[in-house]
Write a protein that holds these residues in place. Structure first.
Motif, PDB file in Angstrom:
ATOM      1  N   SER A  57     -51.667 -24.519   9.768  1.00 58.53           N
ATOM      2  CA  SER A  57     -50.816 -25.563   9.190  1.00 58.53           C
ATOM      3  C   SER A  57     -49.772 -24.987   8.242  1.00 58.53           C
ATOM      4  O   SER A  57     -48.674 -25.528   8.107  1.00 58.53           O
ATOM      5  CB  SER A  57     -51.687 -26.578   8.447  1.00 58.53           C
ATOM      6  N   TYR A  58     -50.110 -23.901   7.560  1.00 61.29           N
ATOM      7  CA  TYR A  58     -49.190 -23.326   6.578  1.00 61.29           C
ATOM      8  C   TYR A  58     -49.005 -21.828   6.864  1.00 61.29           C
ATOM      9  O   TYR A  58     -49.566 -20.973   6.178  1.00 61.29           O
ATOM     10  CB  TYR A  58     -49.735 -23.532   5.163  1.00 61.29           C
ATOM     11  N   PRO A  59     -48.206 -21.502   7.865  1.00 61.36           N
ATOM     12  CA  PRO A  59     -48.023 -20.092   8.256  1.00 61.36           C
ATOM     13  C   PRO A  59     -47.022 -19.382   7.339  1.00 61.36           C
ATOM     14  O   PRO A  59     -46.030 -18.824   7.792  1.00 61.36           O
ATOM     15  CB  PRO A  59     -47.508 -20.207   9.672  1.00 61.36           C
ATOM     16  N   HIS A  60     -47.264 -19.468   6.027  1.00 60.57           N
ATOM     17  CA  HIS A  60     -46.311 -18.854   5.104  1.00 60.57           C
ATOM     18  C   HIS A  60     -46.330 -17.333   5.180  1.00 60.57           C
ATOM     19  O   HIS A  60     -45.294 -16.691   5.039  1.00 60.57           O
ATOM     20  CB  HIS A  60     -46.624 -19.304   3.667  1.00 60.57           C
ATOM     21  N   ARG A  96     -46.813  -9.862  10.688  1.00 63.29           N
ATOM     22  CA  ARG A  96     -46.100  -9.363  11.867  1.00 63.29           C
ATOM     23  C   ARG A  96     -44.586  -9.538  11.759  1.00 63.29           C
ATOM     24  O   ARG A  96     -43.849  -8.906  12.517  1.00 63.29           O
ATOM     25  CB  ARG A  96     -46.618 -10.065  13.121  1.00 63.29           C
ATOM     26  N   ARG A  97     -44.107 -10.373  10.832  1.00 64.51           N
ATOM     27  CA  ARG A  97     -42.662 -10.550  10.722  1.00 64.51           C
ATOM     28  C   ARG A  97     -41.948  -9.222  10.476  1.00 64.51           C
ATOM     29  O   ARG A  97     -40.897  -8.949  11.058  1.00 64.51           O
ATOM     30  CB  ARG A  97     -42.341 -11.503   9.567  1.00 64.51           C
ATOM     31  N   THR A  98     -42.529  -8.410   9.590  1.00 61.47           N
ATOM     32  CA  THR A  98     -41.861  -7.153   9.232  1.00 61.47           C
ATOM     33  C   THR A  98     -42.041  -6.069  10.296  1.00 61.47           C
ATOM     34  O   THR A  98     -41.438  -5.003  10.196  1.00 61.47           O
ATOM     35  CB  THR A  98     -42.400  -6.628   7.894  1.00 61.47           C
ATOM     36  N   ARG A  99     -42.869  -6.340  11.318  1.00 56.08           N
ATOM     37  CA  ARG A  99     -43.094  -5.359  12.386  1.00 56.08           C
ATOM     38  C   ARG A  99     -42.287  -5.673  13.639  1.00 56.08           C
ATOM     39  O   ARG A  99     -42.334  -4.933  14.618  1.00 56.08           O
ATOM     40  CB  ARG A  99     -44.580  -5.330  12.770  1.00 56.08           C
ATOM     41  N   ALA A 100     -41.534  -6.757  13.618  1.00 59.09           N
ATOM     42  CA  ALA A 100     -40.933  -7.283  14.845  1.00 59.09           C
ATOM     43  C   ALA A 100     -39.809  -6.420  15.404  1.00 59.09           C
ATOM     44  O   ALA A 100     -39.559  -6.422  16.607  1.00 59.09           O
ATOM     45  CB  ALA A 100     -40.423  -8.705  14.604  1.00 59.09           C
TER      46      ALA A 100
END
Length: 331
Positions: free
Chosen positions: A4-7, A11-15
C-alpha cells in the motif's frame, strides 16, 4: 500483491547503469593495485611459470619494460621477487646481502629508467636465497632461529634500501624484525623508506605456485608452521599487527587474501591504518583454472574479487592480475 505504501524501493537506484555508478559505495581503480613480478637471470628472458598460467619470470631488462607498462596503466607499485639461481643459494642465505644480487640489480635498473614514476616494494625474507627453503636461518634440527634471522634480515633490508627500494616488505614472520629494520633504516639515512609488514601471514595451502616461481618448492625442508600463523586464529593476528605498528610499520598486510577477508576487516576496524592484502598464487591459479575449464568469466571474476578486497577495508591489493585488471578498469 503490491504494498500500500511503496515509499522505499531499493531497486530504484539499481535500475540504470548511471544510477548504480552514482550510488556505488566501493570503487576500484588501477591506483589500488600492486603488481608482483618475478625476476630471473639473463637478457631478454621470459620464463612462463607453469603453475601460474599467464605469469612469467622476467630478466632485469624485461622487468624494466613491465615497469613502463605499469606506469602507462596507472599501477603505482611493483612488488619484486627474485628467482635466485641454485649456485647462489646457501644455508645462511648470504646472497640476500650481496649488493649486486638479482633483486638489487632489478631495483637499480627500474630506478635508473623511471626514477620516481613508480614505487618499488621489495620482499624481505631468506627463502629465495637459502638452500633449505626456509625464511630464516636454521639450527641443526631444522628449527628457524628468530634473533639470528632478524640480524640477517636487517642486512638484507639495508641492501635493498641502498639499491633504491621504496617499501621494505618483511614476509618472514620473525618476532621483532620490524623494530630492528626500522631502527637500522633510521640510522643509515633511509628514514623515508617505508615498511609494509606482512603482519598476519598464515601458514596456508595457497602458496604452492609461488614457491615454484621463486624456485624454493623442491628445496623446502619441513614446513613453516613454527613461524607463520595458524589458520584458525584471529585474535593472534591482531596482536601481530599491534606489535608491528608499535615497532614502526607504516602499513600492514594480510596474506592470503580472499580466505582471510574477515582478518582484513578486523584489522581495519581495530587499528584504522593502511591495510593491504595479497591475492596469492593459489588464489590466482584457482581463477585461471576455472576460466580454462569454462566455469568462469575471467574479467568478471577478477574485478569482483578485487572489489571484495576494497569492500573489506583494503587500501590496496597485491595481485598477479594487476595489469589485466588495470586494462579492464581503463575500459
Amino acid at each position: 500483491m503490491t504494498a500500500s505504501y511503496p515509499h522505499t524501493r531499493l531497486r530504484r537506484t539499481r535500475a540504470t547503469a548511471w544510477s548504480r555508478a552514482l550510488h556505488r559505495e566501493t570503487t576500484l581503480t588501477p591506483a589500488d593495485l600492486i603488481w608482483p613480478l618475478f625476476v630471473t637471470e639473463g637478457v631478454q628472458v621470459e620464463q612462463p611459470v607453469a603453475a601460474l598460467p599467464g605469469v612469467s619470470r622476467w630478466s632485469v631488462d624485461l622487468i624494466v619494460d613491465r615497469a613502463r607498462e605499469a606506469v602507462e596503466l596507472g599501477i603505482p607499485v611493483l612488488a619484486l621477487f627474485p628467482n635466485t639461481q641454485p649456485d647462489r643459494r646457501s644455508e645462511d642465505g648470504a646472497e640476500a646481502r650481496n649488493p649486486d644480487n638479482l633483486m638489487c640489480r632489478a631495483i637499480r635498473a627500474v630506478r635508473d629508467a623511471l626514477g620516481d614514476r613508480i614505487g618499488l616494494l621489495t620482499d624481505v625474507a631468506l627463502d629465495p636465497y637459502t638452500s633449505h627453503g626456509q625464511d630464516g636461518l636454521i639450527d641443526d634440527a631444522g628449527y628457524v632461529l628468530n634473533d639470528e634471522t632478524v640480524e640477517a634480515l636487517v642486512g638484507q633490508s639495508l641492501n635493498q634500501a641502498a639499491a633504491g627500494a621504496d617499501i621494505i616488505a618483511p614476509s618472514d614472520m620473525m618476532d621483532g624484525r620490524i623494530g630492528a629494520i626500522r631502527a637500522a633504516l633510521e640510522n643509515t639515512g633511509h628514514s623515508n623508506v617505508q615498511i609494509m609488514s606482512y603482519a598476519a601471514k598464515y601458514a596456508s595451502a595457497f602458496y604452492g605456485p609461488f614457491r615454484d616461481a621463486v624456485g624454493s618448492r623442491g628445496l623446502l625442508k619441513g614446513d613453516k608452521k613454527t613461524y607463520q600463523m595458524d589458520p584458525g586464529n584471529t585474535e593472534e593476528a591482531l596482536r601481530e599487527v599491534a606489535m608491528d605498528l608499535a615497532e614502526g610499520a607504516d602499513s600492514v598486510m594480510v596474506k592470503p587474501g580472499l580466505p582471510y577477508l574477515d582478518i582484513v576487516r578486523r584489522v581495519k576496524e581495530t587499528f584504522a591504518v593502511p591495510v593491504f592484502a595479497y591475492q596469492v598464487s593459489g588464489e590466482y591459479a584457482m581463477i585461471e583454472h576455472a576460466v580454462a575449464a569454462g566455469a568462469a568469466d575471467r574479467d568478471a571474476m577478477v574485478l569482483e574479487t578485487l572489489l571484495a578486497f576494497k569492500r573489506a577495508g583494503c587500501s590496496g591489493v597485491l595481485t598477479y592480475h594487476a595489469a589485466h585488471a588495470a586494462r579492464l578498469l581503463h575500459g
